[in-house]
Design a protein around this motif. Structure first.
Motif, PDB file in Angstrom:
ATOM      1  N   ASP A  64       3.713  11.982  -2.668  1.00 43.96           N
ATOM      2  CA  ASP A  64       2.293  11.906  -3.020  1.00 43.96           C
ATOM      3  C   ASP A  64       1.646  10.625  -2.514  1.00 43.96           C
ATOM      4  O   ASP A  64       0.447  10.605  -2.235  1.00 43.96           O
ATOM      5  CB  ASP A  64       2.138  12.014  -4.537  1.00 43.96           C
ATOM      6  CG  ASP A  64       2.607  13.374  -5.039  1.00 43.96           C
ATOM      7  OD1 ASP A  64       1.851  14.343  -4.872  1.00 43.96           O
ATOM      8  OD2 ASP A  64       3.736  13.452  -5.548  1.00 43.96           O
ATOM      9  N   MET A  65       2.434   9.556  -2.406  1.00 44.84           N
ATOM     10  CA  MET A  65       1.917   8.285  -1.892  1.00 44.84           C
ATOM     11  C   MET A  65       3.017   7.541  -1.164  1.00 44.84           C
ATOM     12  O   MET A  65       4.197   7.623  -1.549  1.00 44.84           O
ATOM     13  CB  MET A  65       1.356   7.409  -3.017  1.00 44.84           C
ATOM     14  CG  MET A  65       0.818   6.063  -2.537  1.00 44.84           C
ATOM     15  SD  MET A  65       0.126   5.033  -3.862  1.00 44.84           S
ATOM     16  CE  MET A  65      -1.452   5.823  -4.133  1.00 44.84           C
ATOM     17  N   VAL A  66       2.630   6.818  -0.121  1.00 46.32           N
ATOM     18  CA  VAL A  66       3.554   5.943   0.608  1.00 46.32           C
ATOM     19  C   VAL A  66       2.988   4.529   0.552  1.00 46.32           C
ATOM     20  O   VAL A  66       1.871   4.279   1.009  1.00 46.32           O
ATOM     21  CB  VAL A  66       3.733   6.393   2.067  1.00 46.32           C
ATOM     22  CG1 VAL A  66       4.694   5.454   2.795  1.00 46.32           C
ATOM     23  CG2 VAL A  66       4.249   7.832   2.125  1.00 46.32           C
ATOM     24  N   VAL A  67       3.752   3.615  -0.030  1.00 47.43           N
ATOM     25  CA  VAL A  67       3.376   2.203  -0.146  1.00 47.43           C
ATOM     26  C   VAL A  67       4.160   1.429   0.902  1.00 47.43           C
ATOM     27  O   VAL A  67       5.392   1.518   0.955  1.00 47.43           O
ATOM     28  CB  VAL A  67       3.695   1.658  -1.558  1.00 47.43           C
ATOM     29  CG1 VAL A  67       3.304   0.191  -1.666  1.00 47.43           C
ATOM     30  CG2 VAL A  67       3.006   2.495  -2.629  1.00 47.43           C
ATOM     31  N   THR A 111      -1.187  10.014   0.341  1.00 51.52           N
ATOM     32  CA  THR A 111      -2.007   8.809   0.337  1.00 51.52           C
ATOM     33  C   THR A 111      -1.175   7.622   0.808  1.00 51.52           C
ATOM     34  O   THR A 111      -0.001   7.508   0.460  1.00 51.52           O
ATOM     35  CB  THR A 111      -2.537   8.543  -1.085  1.00 51.52           C
ATOM     36  OG1 THR A 111      -3.299   9.669  -1.513  1.00 51.52           O
ATOM     37  CG2 THR A 111      -3.401   7.297  -1.125  1.00 51.52           C
ATOM     38  N   VAL A 112      -1.784   6.743   1.596  1.00 52.96           N
ATOM     39  CA  VAL A 112      -1.106   5.535   2.073  1.00 52.96           C
ATOM     40  C   VAL A 112      -1.720   4.309   1.404  1.00 52.96           C
ATOM     41  O   VAL A 112      -2.946   4.163   1.361  1.00 52.96           O
ATOM     42  CB  VAL A 112      -1.217   5.404   3.602  1.00 52.96           C
ATOM     43  CG1 VAL A 112      -0.623   4.068   4.076  1.00 52.96           C
ATOM     44  CG2 VAL A 112      -0.503   6.564   4.291  1.00 52.96           C
ATOM     45  N   LEU A 113      -0.877   3.444   0.897  1.00 51.12           N
ATOM     46  CA  LEU A 113      -1.279   2.153   0.345  1.00 51.12           C
ATOM     47  C   LEU A 113      -0.616   1.051   1.158  1.00 51.12           C
ATOM     48  O   LEU A 113       0.607   0.929   1.147  1.00 51.12           O
ATOM     49  CB  LEU A 113      -0.880   2.043  -1.131  1.00 51.12           C
ATOM     50  CG  LEU A 113      -1.039   0.664  -1.793  1.00 51.12           C
ATOM     51  CD1 LEU A 113      -2.484   0.180  -1.735  1.00 51.12           C
ATOM     52  CD2 LEU A 113      -0.538   0.699  -3.246  1.00 51.12           C
ATOM     53  N   LEU A 114      -1.417   0.275   1.883  1.00 50.25           N
ATOM     54  CA  LEU A 114      -0.907  -0.881   2.611  1.00 50.25           C
ATOM     55  C   LEU A 114      -0.985  -2.107   1.710  1.00 50.25           C
ATOM     56  O   LEU A 114      -2.001  -2.326   1.033  1.00 50.25           O
ATOM     57  CB  LEU A 114      -1.722  -1.129   3.878  1.00 50.25           C
ATOM     58  CG  LEU A 114      -1.777  -0.001   4.908  1.00 50.25           C
ATOM     59  CD1 LEU A 114      -2.556  -0.455   6.149  1.00 50.25           C
ATOM     60  CD2 LEU A 114      -0.383   0.462   5.305  1.00 50.25           C
ATOM     61  N   LEU A 163       4.938  12.678  -9.783  1.00 51.62           N
ATOM     62  CA  LEU A 163       4.325  12.325  -8.511  1.00 51.62           C
ATOM     63  C   LEU A 163       5.235  11.345  -7.785  1.00 51.62           C
ATOM     64  O   LEU A 163       5.629  10.321  -8.355  1.00 51.62           O
ATOM     65  CB  LEU A 163       2.944  11.709  -8.739  1.00 51.62           C
ATOM     66  CG  LEU A 163       1.936  12.635  -9.437  1.00 51.62           C
ATOM     67  CD1 LEU A 163       0.698  11.853  -9.850  1.00 51.62           C
ATOM     68  CD2 LEU A 163       1.571  13.801  -8.543  1.00 51.62           C
ATOM     69  N   ALA A 164       5.601  11.633  -6.551  1.00 46.69           N
ATOM     70  CA  ALA A 164       6.575  10.833  -5.805  1.00 46.69           C
ATOM     71  C   ALA A 164       5.888   9.739  -5.000  1.00 46.69           C
ATOM     72  O   ALA A 164       4.962  10.012  -4.231  1.00 46.69           O
ATOM     73  CB  ALA A 164       7.383  11.730  -4.876  1.00 46.69           C
ATOM     74  N   VAL A 165       6.355   8.510  -5.185  1.00 46.32           N
ATOM     75  CA  VAL A 165       5.778   7.344  -4.509  1.00 46.32           C
ATOM     76  C   VAL A 165       6.889   6.610  -3.772  1.00 46.32           C
ATOM     77  O   VAL A 165       7.816   6.077  -4.391  1.00 46.32           O
ATOM     78  CB  VAL A 165       5.110   6.389  -5.521  1.00 46.32           C
ATOM     79  CG1 VAL A 165       4.535   5.176  -4.804  1.00 46.32           C
ATOM     80  CG2 VAL A 165       4.025   7.117  -6.320  1.00 46.32           C
ATOM     81  N   LEU A 166       6.818   6.596  -2.447  1.00 46.93           N
ATOM     82  CA  LEU A 166       7.796   5.883  -1.624  1.00 46.93           C
ATOM     83  C   LEU A 166       7.325   4.459  -1.392  1.00 46.93           C
ATOM     84  O   LEU A 166       6.200   4.233  -0.939  1.00 46.93           O
ATOM     85  CB  LEU A 166       7.958   6.595  -0.277  1.00 46.93           C
ATOM     86  CG  LEU A 166       8.796   5.877   0.782  1.00 46.93           C
ATOM     87  CD1 LEU A 166      10.256   5.795   0.354  1.00 46.93           C
ATOM     88  CD2 LEU A 166       8.673   6.582   2.132  1.00 46.93           C
ATOM     89  N   CYS A 167       8.166   3.481  -1.714  1.00 51.54           N
ATOM     90  CA  CYS A 167       7.866   2.065  -1.494  1.00 51.54           C
ATOM     91  C   CYS A 167       8.758   1.559  -0.363  1.00 51.54           C
ATOM     92  O   CYS A 167       9.970   1.389  -0.546  1.00 51.54           O
ATOM     93  CB  CYS A 167       8.106   1.260  -2.764  1.00 51.54           C
ATOM     94  SG  CYS A 167       7.047   1.750  -4.150  1.00 51.54           S
ATOM     95  N   PHE A 168       8.162   1.310   0.804  1.00 48.47           N
ATOM     96  CA  PHE A 168       8.913   0.970   2.012  1.00 48.47           C
ATOM     97  C   PHE A 168       8.612  -0.478   2.380  1.00 48.47           C
ATOM     98  O   PHE A 168       7.463  -0.850   2.599  1.00 48.47           O
ATOM     99  CB  PHE A 168       8.492   1.905   3.150  1.00 48.47           C
ATOM    100  CG  PHE A 168       9.385   1.862   4.350  1.00 48.47           C
ATOM    101  CD1 PHE A 168      10.529   2.651   4.415  1.00 48.47           C
ATOM    102  CD2 PHE A 168       9.094   1.042   5.430  1.00 48.47           C
ATOM    103  CE1 PHE A 168      11.359   2.623   5.527  1.00 48.47           C
ATOM    104  CE2 PHE A 168       9.916   1.013   6.546  1.00 48.47           C
ATOM    105  CZ  PHE A 168      11.053   1.800   6.595  1.00 48.47           C
TER     106      PHE A 168
END
Length: 217
Positions: free
Chosen positions: A86-89, A132-135, A8-13
């Motif tokens: 799958d998610m963007v942090v 999914t977005v995680l702020l 599962l790919a999670v981008l941490c920006f």
């Protein structure tokens, strides 16, 4: 990189606190110290963490002193280059509080809401839905740290006050847009420069975000 095709790919920006800038010196913490690296360790090879941190990155402001720090200009190409996701942090905001910008917390949070728009319009998962977005509310600036006066010339007392209000403003955006939210300031704090994560804050921040990711993905 993680080569598991099912990961599962999670981008941490984020900014320098995602890049891994130490509070004590210039440079960058090693990958096994940075919260993104710790996050990868906690989650394991079933997840692929994509680290996208840049020192001085703003939400959507052009910095007159550094012409490549407007995060919004890079965000959509970044989403495209790393999708499927799958998610963007997203952990941004403190650089907007520099005194030269004169920005209030609600304006910073409003700019972060634009990132949610970009995810919805640009990014995709392997099944073709919106990631999914995680702020993440950033840590508080700390004028009481010993090197703050020397290292923080771009911040003033107003910046410090606003940094303590920013997490709540971002939470309101998360509630409005029905995204996930965690507050880094509940588990992490700056080191001696009063700006950048202390070395021992990377671990609990990674755990906080890992727990949120596991609860959803």
């Amino acid at each position: 990189m993680i080569v598991n095709p099912a990961a599962l790919a999670v981008l941490c920006f984020g900014d320098s606190n995602t890049f891994g800038q130490p509070a004590e010196k210039s440079g960058r913490w090693p990958a096994d110290v940075r919260w993104t690296g710790r996050l990868q360790e906690y989650l394991g090879t079933g997840y692929a963490i994509v680290e996208e941190g840049l020192g001085g990155r703003t939400t959507d402001l052009d910095d007159p002193d550094r012409d490549d720090r407007n995060g919004r200009k890079y965000f959509r190409p970044c989403l495209r280059s790393h999708s499927p996701l799958d998610m963007v942090v997203i952990m941004l905001g403190n650089n907007d509080l520099k005194s030269k910008f004169g920005r209030e917390t609600d304006a910073v949070a409003g700019a972060i809401e634009g990132y949610i728009d970009d995810v919805e319009r640009t990014a995709w998962t392997r099944t073709g839905v919106v990631p999914t977005v995680l702020l993440v509310g950033p840590i508080h600036l700390d004028a009481g740290q010993s090197a703050f006066a020397e290292q923080s010339s771009e911040y003033d007392a107003g910046s410090v006050r606003k940094s303590r209000e920013l997490g709540a403003a971002i939470r309101r955006v998360a509630d409005k847009r029905r995204t996930l939210f965690v507050d880094a300031a509940t588990v992490a704090c700056p080191g001696i420069d009063g700006i950048h994560l202390s070395r021992d804050s990377h671990e609990p921040l990674a755990r906080l975000i890992a727990d949120e990711i596991r609860s959803i993905l």
